[in-house]
Write a protein that holds these residues in place. Sequence first.
Motif, PDB file in Angstrom:
ATOM      1  N   LEU A 128       0.942  -1.199   0.173  1.00 37.37           N
ATOM      2  CA  LEU A 128      -0.171   0.143   0.081  1.00 37.37           C
ATOM      3  C   LEU A 128       0.911   1.254   0.060  1.00 37.37           C
ATOM      4  N   ALA A 129       0.709   2.110  -1.087  1.00 33.28           N
ATOM      5  CA  ALA A 129       1.844   3.025  -1.216  1.00 33.28           C
ATOM      6  C   ALA A 129       1.629   4.193  -0.198  1.00 33.28           C
ATOM      7  N   SER A 130       0.636   4.553   0.513  1.00 25.81           N
ATOM      8  CA  SER A 130       0.131   5.635   1.277  1.00 25.81           C
ATOM      9  C   SER A 130      -0.065   4.955   2.895  1.00 25.81           C
ATOM     10  N   PRO A 131       1.072   4.379   3.302  1.00 26.71           N
ATOM     11  CA  PRO A 131       0.861   3.981   4.755  1.00 26.71           C
ATOM     12  C   PRO A 131       0.395   4.781   5.787  1.00 26.71           C
ATOM     13  N   ALA A 132       0.747   6.111   5.646  1.00 20.72           N
ATOM     14  CA  ALA A 132       0.442   6.871   6.687  1.00 20.72           C
ATOM     15  C   ALA A 132      -0.939   7.355   6.568  1.00 20.72           C
ATOM     16  N   VAL A 133      -1.641   7.223   5.579  1.00 23.00           N
ATOM     17  CA  VAL A 133      -2.836   7.445   5.408  1.00 23.00           C
ATOM     18  C   VAL A 133      -3.741   6.341   5.622  1.00 23.00           C
ATOM     19  N   TRP A 134      -3.278   4.995   5.602  1.00 25.54           N
ATOM     20  CA  TRP A 134      -4.034   3.972   5.979  1.00 25.54           C
ATOM     21  C   TRP A 134      -3.944   3.747   7.482  1.00 25.54           C
ATOM     22  N   TYR A 135      -2.864   4.261   8.026  1.00 26.46           N
ATOM     23  CA  TYR A 135      -2.525   4.078   9.482  1.00 26.46           C
ATOM     24  C   TYR A 135      -3.138   5.051  10.663  1.00 26.46           C
TER      25      TYR A 135
END
Length: 341
Positions: free
Chosen positions: A310-317
């Motif tokens: 997942l290219a945007s881990p900060a968004v997901w987390y």
Amino acid sequence: MKKYLSLALAGLLAISMTACGGIAADLAAMTSPKSESTASAASGSEAVQQEVTIQSLNGSKQTVELTVPYDPQRVAVLDMASLDILDALDLGDRVVGSADTSLDYLQSYVTDEAVANLGTIKEADLEAVMACEPDVIFIGGRLASSYDALSEIAPVVYLSTDTELGVVESVRKNTETIASIFGRQEQAGQLMTGFDARIEALRVFAEGKTAIVGMVTSGSYNVLGNDGRCSIIGREIGFENVGVDAAIDTSTHGNEASFEFLVEKDPQYIFVMDRDAAIGTDGAKLAQEIMDNELVNKTQAAQNGHVIHLASPAVWYTAEGGVTALDRMLSDLETGLGVNA
């Protein structure tokens, strides 16, 4: 005699005129739009418009009715999903204080000297929150334990992503809730345009396919179920998450699984969220390095090029539940899977 008669007639005339005047005045008062009763009603109507009642969570994560100022001018935000929604609703000028964040699309709230630094999404600086004199405060689940302390400063709006409801519907619901506080309901509806079609395209692709969803943290791969982070992949997109039997509750950080577990389950797809990258852990190895090992490479997912990072881990987390966050999350899936809505 005539003199007394004249005086009597004059008296009667005066009484008659006074009575008529009183009746006329009463009629005028009854029909005038500026009557006291109407003015009171109007005043009451204006008073109602100063507040709005919404559904929010309390410190025990129970749904409650909360009365907040209508169209507040000073807003403190300690939750990135809420800040995301406020930003999307063009309400950024109301934000007088924000938690720190590494999210690129919300950096203007970190670098703006006019916006006070209120700590982090896990630990609020109560003195800083009080000093910015907010009309309302927004928090997420990480600050539930601070709910009562923050409520001493201003009404606290605590919204969350409900995995039973689903991420998309949670975003829709929370956007509508925030919009209702500011009178931006029409704009809220426009923001959600297109998401359903994108979900449907991904759902068609995922039908009948197996997957394991997890996060890499401290060198390990933690399996996630359909009850928390990344649940959109199994619940709404529809991949059969064959890792859900790894444990009952995986909503916080998942449950550590051996790489042998991945080989045993042999899913068609493996989804990877890099927690260390999301929170900027110093010296941490990248998830790509950790997942590129002999055991993982035995799975059909790896052999077919279906390990999706997942290219945007900060968004997901840290921001799941925001409008822009939802767009980024769907883009990560669309790009990784080669799906276009």
